[in-house]
Design a protein around this motif. Structure first.
Motif, PDB file in Angstrom:
ATOM      1  N   GLU A 124      60.172  76.962  18.101  1.00 25.15           N
ATOM      2  CA  GLU A 124      60.574  78.341  18.337  1.00 25.15           C
ATOM      3  C   GLU A 124      59.379  79.255  18.066  1.00 25.15           C
ATOM      4  N   THR A 125      58.954  79.990  19.081  1.00 21.99           N
ATOM      5  CA  THR A 125      57.827  80.912  18.914  1.00 21.99           C
ATOM      6  C   THR A 125      58.271  82.289  19.386  1.00 21.99           C
ATOM      7  N   ARG A 126      57.391  83.271  19.208  1.00 19.06           N
ATOM      8  CA  ARG A 126      57.778  84.611  19.651  1.00 19.06           C
ATOM      9  C   ARG A 126      57.862  84.691  21.178  1.00 19.06           C
ATOM     10  N   ALA A 127      57.316  83.704  21.854  1.00 16.09           N
ATOM     11  CA  ALA A 127      57.420  83.676  23.316  1.00 16.09           C
ATOM     12  C   ALA A 127      58.617  82.832  23.749  1.00 16.09           C
ATOM     13  N   GLY A 128      59.486  82.514  22.815  1.00 12.58           N
ATOM     14  CA  GLY A 128      60.661  81.712  23.133  1.00 12.58           C
ATOM     15  C   GLY A 128      60.470  80.257  22.740  1.00 12.58           C
ATOM     16  N   LEU A 129      61.412  79.421  23.167  1.00 12.43           N
ATOM     17  CA  LEU A 129      61.325  77.999  22.838  1.00 12.43           C
ATOM     18  C   LEU A 129      60.241  77.346  23.681  1.00 12.43           C
ATOM     19  N   LYS A 130      59.379  76.576  23.024  1.00  8.55           N
ATOM     20  CA  LYS A 130      58.292  75.911  23.752  1.00  8.55           C
ATOM     21  C   LYS A 130      58.333  74.416  23.444  1.00  8.55           C
ATOM     22  N   SER A 131      58.266  73.616  24.482  1.00 10.44           N
ATOM     23  CA  SER A 131      58.242  72.169  24.258  1.00 10.44           C
ATOM     24  C   SER A 131      56.792  71.731  24.065  1.00 10.44           C
ATOM     25  N   PRO A 132      56.575  70.612  23.384  1.00  8.51           N
ATOM     26  CA  PRO A 132      55.203  70.092  23.250  1.00  8.51           C
ATOM     27  C   PRO A 132      54.534  69.906  24.615  1.00  8.51           C
ATOM     28  N   VAL A 133      55.335  69.575  25.621  1.00 10.28           N
ATOM     29  CA  VAL A 133      54.781  69.405  26.973  1.00 10.28           C
ATOM     30  C   VAL A 133      54.204  70.739  27.459  1.00 10.28           C
ATOM     31  N   GLU A 134      54.958  71.821  27.272  1.00  8.08           N
ATOM     32  CA  GLU A 134      54.469  73.139  27.720  1.00  8.08           C
ATOM     33  C   GLU A 134      53.239  73.573  26.936  1.00  8.08           C
ATOM     34  N   ILE A 135      53.244  73.283  25.626  1.00  7.30           N
ATOM     35  CA  ILE A 135      52.110  73.704  24.787  1.00  7.30           C
ATOM     36  C   ILE A 135      50.854  72.915  25.191  1.00  7.30           C
ATOM     37  N   SER A 136      51.010  71.612  25.389  1.00 10.17           N
ATOM     38  CA  SER A 136      49.863  70.794  25.822  1.00 10.17           C
ATOM     39  C   SER A 136      49.375  71.245  27.192  1.00 10.17           C
ATOM     40  N   ALA A 137      50.320  71.669  28.043  1.00  6.97           N
ATOM     41  CA  ALA A 137      49.934  72.129  29.377  1.00  6.97           C
ATOM     42  C   ALA A 137      48.980  73.321  29.278  1.00  6.97           C
ATOM     43  N   GLU A 138      49.144  74.174  28.251  1.00  2.85           N
ATOM     44  CA  GLU A 138      48.240  75.322  28.075  1.00  2.85           C
ATOM     45  C   GLU A 138      46.810  74.844  27.803  1.00  2.85           C
ATOM     46  N   ILE A 139      46.693  73.793  26.991  1.00  2.00           N
ATOM     47  CA  ILE A 139      45.361  73.236  26.684  1.00  2.00           C
ATOM     48  C   ILE A 139      44.755  72.663  27.973  1.00  2.00           C
ATOM     49  N   LEU A 140      45.581  71.935  28.711  1.00  2.00           N
ATOM     50  CA  LEU A 140      45.087  71.313  29.953  1.00  2.00           C
ATOM     51  C   LEU A 140      44.702  72.371  30.982  1.00  2.00           C
ATOM     52  N   LYS A 141      45.497  73.444  31.063  1.00  3.07           N
ATOM     53  CA  LYS A 141      45.178  74.535  32.013  1.00  3.07           C
ATOM     54  C   LYS A 141      43.813  75.135  31.690  1.00  3.07           C
ATOM     55  N   THR A 142      43.567  75.344  30.388  1.00  2.00           N
ATOM     56  CA  THR A 142      42.295  75.935  29.972  1.00  2.00           C
ATOM     57  C   THR A 142      41.129  75.041  30.407  1.00  2.00           C
ATOM     58  N   LEU A 143      41.295  73.728  30.225  1.00  2.00           N
ATOM     59  CA  LEU A 143      40.214  72.812  30.599  1.00  2.00           C
ATOM     60  C   LEU A 143      40.068  72.713  32.116  1.00  2.00           C
ATOM     61  N   LYS A 144      41.197  72.791  32.820  1.00  2.00           N
ATOM     62  CA  LYS A 144      41.167  72.731  34.290  1.00  2.00           C
ATOM     63  C   LYS A 144      40.382  73.928  34.821  1.00  2.00           C
ATOM     64  N   LEU A 145      40.706  75.096  34.259  1.00  2.00           N
ATOM     65  CA  LEU A 145      40.051  76.332  34.674  1.00  2.00           C
ATOM     66  C   LEU A 145      38.545  76.247  34.416  1.00  2.00           C
ATOM     67  N   ARG A 146      38.197  75.711  33.237  1.00  2.00           N
ATOM     68  CA  ARG A 146      36.783  75.563  32.883  1.00  2.00           C
ATOM     69  C   ARG A 146      36.083  74.677  33.920  1.00  2.00           C
ATOM     70  N   ALA A 147      36.724  73.559  34.256  1.00  2.00           N
ATOM     71  CA  ALA A 147      36.109  72.620  35.208  1.00  2.00           C
ATOM     72  C   ALA A 147      35.960  73.269  36.579  1.00  2.00           C
ATOM     73  N   GLU A 148      36.993  73.997  37.025  1.00  2.00           N
ATOM     74  CA  GLU A 148      36.924  74.615  38.351  1.00  2.00           C
ATOM     75  C   GLU A 148      35.802  75.655  38.405  1.00  2.00           C
ATOM     76  N   LYS A 149      35.643  76.383  37.295  1.00  2.00           N
ATOM     77  CA  LYS A 149      34.592  77.408  37.253  1.00  2.00           C
ATOM     78  C   LYS A 149      33.218  76.756  37.311  1.00  2.00           C
ATOM     79  N   VAL A 150      33.018  75.747  36.453  1.00  2.00           N
ATOM     80  CA  VAL A 150      31.698  75.127  36.368  1.00  2.00           C
ATOM     81  C   VAL A 150      31.367  74.368  37.657  1.00  2.00           C
ATOM     82  N   LEU A 151      32.372  73.665  38.203  1.00  2.00           N
ATOM     83  CA  LEU A 151      32.096  72.811  39.367  1.00  2.00           C
ATOM     84  C   LEU A 151      32.211  73.574  40.681  1.00  2.00           C
ATOM     85  N   GLY A 152      32.864  74.739  40.626  1.00  2.00           N
ATOM     86  CA  GLY A 152      32.946  75.582  41.799  1.00  2.00           C
ATOM     87  C   GLY A 152      33.725  74.982  42.949  1.00  2.00           C
ATOM     88  N   GLY A 153      34.845  74.383  42.673  1.00  2.00           N
ATOM     89  CA  GLY A 153      35.662  73.839  43.764  1.00  2.00           C
ATOM     90  C   GLY A 153      37.000  73.361  43.272  1.00  2.00           C
TER      91      GLY A 153
END
Ligand code: ADP
Ligand code: MG
Length: 633
Positions: A124-153
């Protein structure tokens, strides 16, 4: 027949296109992303030059989500909304979390009727109920974004690593998180296997290797066997509550002792002081890896100035028993795999905490050989994952890398009295198929309930329920006379299917088991029941999809050909081709695979002459100005 495509002489038919594939180490403490560039596996950095992304997610007041260093620094200030080490909760139910009292988060079970099945836990967080899957997805999104920026595609896909001991539910949760982050998962890869790949052990000669992984909060040891490029996990062991953090804690306690000694009076530390001292402790630990002495100076909230010095010798004395605690899981893994010290060809060090010299020393003494340490121990898993992603994306088709894993837990069936009969023992190399015969319990029994379980214990109640289904139509016989052969099959990706067959009449039922987290037994049973009756519908759906895919690729090939060589045709000749294309395109919105198939054939026929003309032109282009002997036909 589709149009024949002919390329320029001397040019390959398909110009080699490098696909962007990444490897992600989704760690308990830190996560990383890497890729293969110019043949070299490299870790990608954020704009501040950080490679490591602390696996911490903070939910803010304004719906913003912060991941990484910034979130990490707010952990003590805003613990309920700042989630660290979420990997520990992946694919887990509330029942699985034993020491909840020490964890600051508010846990909720998404299936309040506990006990029936494993309701997946949520926070339970201030943004509502969050599953470990959703929380891990935030970490993965951040890394995905980093890769797309660096690799440019756009990314083709990702290999994501998981601990070798992760069970089906934990693996599935990791895959779900990746999907939620918009990543295409090429494969989940065991962390120790990734480390071995990074060290190029796949190119080394055959042998047994030990992967010693001491991270922030976990210790894992894995024993891999390698032969002709095939990795097999022979055994895994570890301690899920032992890691670099424990070393920090020992230093923290030592600092408190020093304060008490010098000050005589008892100091009550507030939360801020605790955070400060724990951060200092971590810095001191890391500093002592390369230096003999560390000075700790800081001011506590009550004004007291801390000024103490810790030497390496004292640090070793404080923490040697933590290092020694890693020895017993190593012995157990060696025993599980029936190995002696002389069988071990190499030892790979993984995890930031293996930088500490006394850890390295202990491992060296234990295995009587110097461990491999030349790659950065906290990057090695991501580097190996990137190499595997590169292969799976098809960038290195000439050398394939086949990786074999083992079942982390035994798989079995429920027998009378709530007992579990193991059919596939843990640590069996994948893919694996095992069969066992069972029989009826009562005279005249015509149906049998098959309950599939995962775990090491003998009682059904202590194992994880994966699925339940029924075999009906067994001929009535006296108890014990029927022969029911149950076959378990686990494929290379770890997916289990179970078949039950009555031997005299040949009646059969089979299912593919999905991990049961987040699902009640009823839901699974329904899922399985529906899978029996849906084979025919599935077949039809597949035929339709295949027909549409064929049609679309033909239309696009013809459009490209018309663009390039349309001038070879007169307007009258183009007419029938265009109308055949239009007819086929119209049919694509239909669900009639026969009509699509017929229209595809018609388009093929309409373009036969065009194909022949294109071929003539290409051949004469190739021959132009050349002696016939120079042309390789
Ligand atoms: P995880 O696999 O749990 O995500 P990592 O492999 O990133 O974790 O390891 C993190 C741990 O490594 C932390 O406890 C950190 O303090 C420790 N660590 C990192 N660098 C050093 C160092 N130079 N000396 C000692 N410990 C280190
Ligand atoms: Mg790790």
């Amino acid at each position: 027949m589709a149009l024949l495509q002919i390329s320029e002489p001397g040019m390959s038919a398909e110009p080699h296109q490098h696909k962007l594939a990444i490897g992600i180490d989704l760690g308990t403490t830190n996560s990383l992303v890497a890729t293969v560039r110019s043949g070299m596996s490299t870790v990608l950095q954020d704009p501040h030059g950080h490679a490591l992304l602390p696996s911490v997610v903070r939910y803010m007041q304004d719906d913003q989500i912060i991941v990484g260093h910034q979130a990490e620094s707010k952990q003590n200030e805003d613990p309920i909304n700042t989630i660290a080490s979420v990997k520990r909760f992946m694919g887990r139910s509330l029942k699985d979390i034993t020491n909840r009292a020490h964890i600051p988060y508010r846990f909720v079970s998404n299936n309040e009727s506990e006990g029936v099945s494993q309701g997946m836990l949520q926070l339970e967080t201030r943004a509502g109920l969050k599953s470990p899957v959703e929380i891990s997805a935030e970490i993965l999104k951040t890394l995905k974004l980093r890769a797309e920026k660096v690799l440019g595609g756009e990314l083709t896909g990702a290999v994501i690593t998981v601990p070798a001991y992760f069970d089906d539910a934990q693996r599935q949760a990791t895959k779900d998180a990746a999907q939620l982050a918009g990543l295409h998962v090429l494969r989940l890869l065991n962390e120790p296997t990734a480390a071995a790949v990074a060290y190029g052990l796949d190119n080394a000669s055959e042998g047994v290797y030990v992967i010693y992984d001491l991270g922030g909060g976990t210790f894992d040891v894995s024993i891999l066997h390698l032969s002709k490029g095939i990795f097999e996990v022979l055994a895994t062991n570890g301690d899920s509550a032992l890691g670099g953090d424990d070393f920090d804690h020992r230093i923290y306690c030592w600092i408190l002792d020093q304060i008490l000694e010098s000050n005589q009076t008892k100091h009550l530390l507030n939360e801020e002081d605790t955070r400060l001292l724990l951060t200092k402790a971590r810095q001191v630990k890391e500093w002592l890896t390369d230096n003999y002495e560390a000075q700790i100076t800081c001011k506590l909230s009550n004004g007291y100035a801390v000024d103490v010095t810790l030497s390496t010798d004292e640090f070793i004395e404080l923490t040697q028993n933590l290092v020694n605690k890693t020895l017993s899981p190593m012995r157990k893994a060696m025993r599980d795999a029936s190995l002696d010290l002389e069988d071990i060809k190499g030892v790979v060090m993984v995890g930031g905490a293996t930088r500490m010299p006394h850890v390295r020393h202990a491992v060296q003494e234990f295995f009587e050989q110097e461990p491999l340490t030349n790659l950065d121990p906290d990057k090695v898993v991501a580097l190996g994952a990137a190499i595997q992603a590169n292969v799976l994306a098809g960038n290195r088709s000439d050398e394939d890398l086949l990786l074999l894993d083992v079942t982390p837990l035994s798989l079995g069936l429920e027998t009378m009295g709530g007992l579990v009969e193991k059919v596939v023992p843990r640590n069996s190399t994948l893919p694996v198929a095992r069969a066992q015969d069972f029989t009826t319990f009562k005279d005249g029994q015509t149906a049998m309930s098959i309950h599939v379980l995962q775990g090491e214990r003998d009682l059904v109640s202590a194992c994880r329920s994966l699925a339940q289904f029924e075999l009906c139509g067994i001929p009535a016989m006296t108890a014990g006379a029927a022969r029911i052969r149950v076959t378990f099959q686990v494929d290379a990706d770890g997916l289990l299917s179970v078949t039950a067959r009555e031997e005299t009449k040949g009646i059969e039922a089979n299912i593919t088991v999905k991990p049961s987290y987040g699902l009640s037994d009823d839901e699974i049973t329904n899922m399985l029941k529906s899978s029996f009756g849906s084979a025919e519908t599935d077949k039809q759906a597949r035929a339709l999809v295949e027909a549409k895919v064929d049609a679309m690729s033909l239309v696009s090939a013809i459009n490209i050909a018309l663009e390039q060589d349309g001038h070879l045709l007169s307007t009258e000749e183009k007419g029938p081709i265009n109308s055949a294309i239009t007819r086929l395109e119209d049919l694509l919105n239909n669900e009639d695979n026969h009509a699509i198939h017929d229209a595809t054939e018609a388009l093929n026929t309409a373009t036969e002459q065009f194909a022949a003309k294109r071929m003539d032109v290409s051949v004469s282009r190739a021959l132009a100005g050349k002696n016939i002997n120079e042309v390789n036909l």
